[in-house]
Design a protein around this motif. Structure first.
Motif, PDB file in Angstrom:
ATOM      1  N   GLY A 269       0.804  -1.219   0.000  1.00 25.65           N
ATOM      2  CA  GLY A 269       0.000   0.000   0.000  1.00 25.65           C
ATOM      3  C   GLY A 269       0.834   1.264   0.000  1.00 25.65           C
ATOM      4  O   GLY A 269       0.570   2.197  -0.773  1.00 25.65           O
ATOM      5  N   VAL A 270       1.856   1.313   0.845  1.00 27.29           N
ATOM      6  CA  VAL A 270       2.634   2.543   0.949  1.00 27.29           C
ATOM      7  C   VAL A 270       3.490   2.761  -0.291  1.00 27.29           C
ATOM      8  O   VAL A 270       3.710   3.911  -0.715  1.00 27.29           O
ATOM      9  CB  VAL A 270       3.518   2.508   2.222  1.00 27.29           C
ATOM     10  N   GLN A 271       3.943   1.709  -0.941  1.00 28.86           N
ATOM     11  CA  GLN A 271       4.759   1.882  -2.140  1.00 28.86           C
ATOM     12  C   GLN A 271       3.931   2.414  -3.310  1.00 28.86           C
ATOM     13  O   GLN A 271       4.381   3.284  -4.063  1.00 28.86           O
ATOM     14  CB  GLN A 271       5.419   0.551  -2.511  1.00 28.86           C
ATOM     15  N   ILE A 272       2.708   1.896  -3.454  1.00 23.70           N
ATOM     16  CA  ILE A 272       1.841   2.398  -4.520  1.00 23.70           C
ATOM     17  C   ILE A 272       1.500   3.872  -4.284  1.00 23.70           C
ATOM     18  O   ILE A 272       1.555   4.707  -5.195  1.00 23.70           O
ATOM     19  CB  ILE A 272       0.565   1.545  -4.607  1.00 23.70           C
ATOM     20  N   LEU A 273       1.159   4.192  -3.046  1.00 26.34           N
ATOM     21  CA  LEU A 273       0.792   5.570  -2.726  1.00 26.34           C
ATOM     22  C   LEU A 273       1.982   6.512  -2.883  1.00 26.34           C
ATOM     23  O   LEU A 273       1.849   7.625  -3.417  1.00 26.34           O
ATOM     24  CB  LEU A 273       0.246   5.631  -1.305  1.00 26.34           C
ATOM     25  N   PHE A 274       3.157   6.081  -2.442  1.00 29.85           N
ATOM     26  CA  PHE A 274       4.334   6.932  -2.535  1.00 29.85           C
ATOM     27  C   PHE A 274       4.732   7.157  -3.996  1.00 29.85           C
ATOM     28  O   PHE A 274       5.148   8.261  -4.379  1.00 29.85           O
ATOM     29  CB  PHE A 274       5.489   6.298  -1.759  1.00 29.85           C
ATOM     30  N   GLY A 275       4.586   6.123  -4.819  1.00 27.84           N
ATOM     31  CA  GLY A 275       4.870   6.288  -6.246  1.00 27.84           C
ATOM     32  C   GLY A 275       3.928   7.288  -6.902  1.00 27.84           C
ATOM     33  O   GLY A 275       4.347   8.098  -7.744  1.00 27.84           O
ATOM     34  N   PHE A 276       2.654   7.262  -6.486  1.00 23.67           N
ATOM     35  CA  PHE A 276       1.704   8.240  -7.011  1.00 23.67           C
ATOM     36  C   PHE A 276       2.086   9.652  -6.598  1.00 23.67           C
ATOM     37  O   PHE A 276       2.033  10.591  -7.407  1.00 23.67           O
ATOM     38  CB  PHE A 276       0.297   7.904  -6.512  1.00 23.67           C
ATOM     39  N   LEU A 277       2.484   9.839  -5.350  1.00 20.60           N
ATOM     40  CA  LEU A 277       2.848  11.173  -4.873  1.00 20.60           C
ATOM     41  C   LEU A 277       4.064  11.717  -5.614  1.00 20.60           C
ATOM     42  O   LEU A 277       4.136  12.916  -5.926  1.00 20.60           O
ATOM     43  CB  LEU A 277       3.125  11.125  -3.368  1.00 20.60           C
TER      44      LEU A 277
END
Length: 200
Positions: free
Chosen positions: A67-75
């Motif tokens: 979850g955090v990797q997908i979100l961080f990549g989006f940011l």
């Protein structure tokens, strides 16, 4: 002159009563084991308990890391979009804080893997599990804040006025209930039940 055996002796056959409970071709049924209460867990050795807890920690870490990797990549990709240039000062501050929170959450959730690699073979798995548990709690807090910051950025573009802040506040309250309040309540209820069972 041959002597014929006694007719009664020749006709006597010893028969033992046979009792077949299983159909032919099947193995005899195993004796029924006594019922074990669902609340009682099978006994574990200290080594088995440590290995089980570490495997559970790894599974939980994998879910959170995804979850955090997908979100961080989006940011990270947002800063290179044309819409980013039109953000005002407040939105840029929110974006900066959210990116820092996302990076911190990534570091906290990946840290157990790094610690395990450095401490592998040192017979410190108990210490490793305790440190990994605290890092995961910290990472989950940072992840929830990152999600709320990202949601605030999106909703301020889509929804005008204070409705965006109100929706983000509701989401943060929901996260607090699901991720922290509910587990703490279940833990307290389990401790209360255990205390009642131990009473004479």
């Amino acid at each position: 002159m041959d002597v014929l055996p006694n007719q009664e002796d020749a006709m006597t056959v010893t028969e033992e009563p046979t009792r077949r409970t299983d159909p032919p071709g099947r193995a005899p049924a195993a004796p029924a084991s006594p019922a074990v209460p669902l609340d009682d867990e099978p006994p574990e050795t200290p080594r088995e308990r440590v290995n089980r807890r570490w495997n559970e920690t790894l599974q939980e870490t994998r879910v959170a890391q995804t979850g955090v990797q997908i979100l961080f990549g989006f940011l990270l990709s947002v800063a290179f979009t044309p819409l980013f240039r039109d953000l005002d000062v407040f939105d840029r501050v929110v974006y900066t804080i959210t990116v820092v929170l996302g990076a911190s959450a990534t570091g906290a959730l990946i840290a157990p893997v790094s610690i395990h690699r450095f401490l592998s073979g040192q017979r410190m798995k108990d210490d490793l599990i305790r440190a990994a548990g605290r890092l995961m709690v910290c990472g989950m807090v940072l992840l929830s804040l990152t999600i709320c910051g990202t949601l605030l950025l999106i909703l301020r573009v889509v929804v005008p006025g204070l409705l965006a802040e109100s929706l983000v506040g509701g989401v943060m309250l929901w996260f607090a209930l699901c991720w922290y309040a509910l587990p703490l309540w279940l833990r307290r209820r389990s401790a209360r039940r255990t205390g009642e069972r131990r009473r004479p």
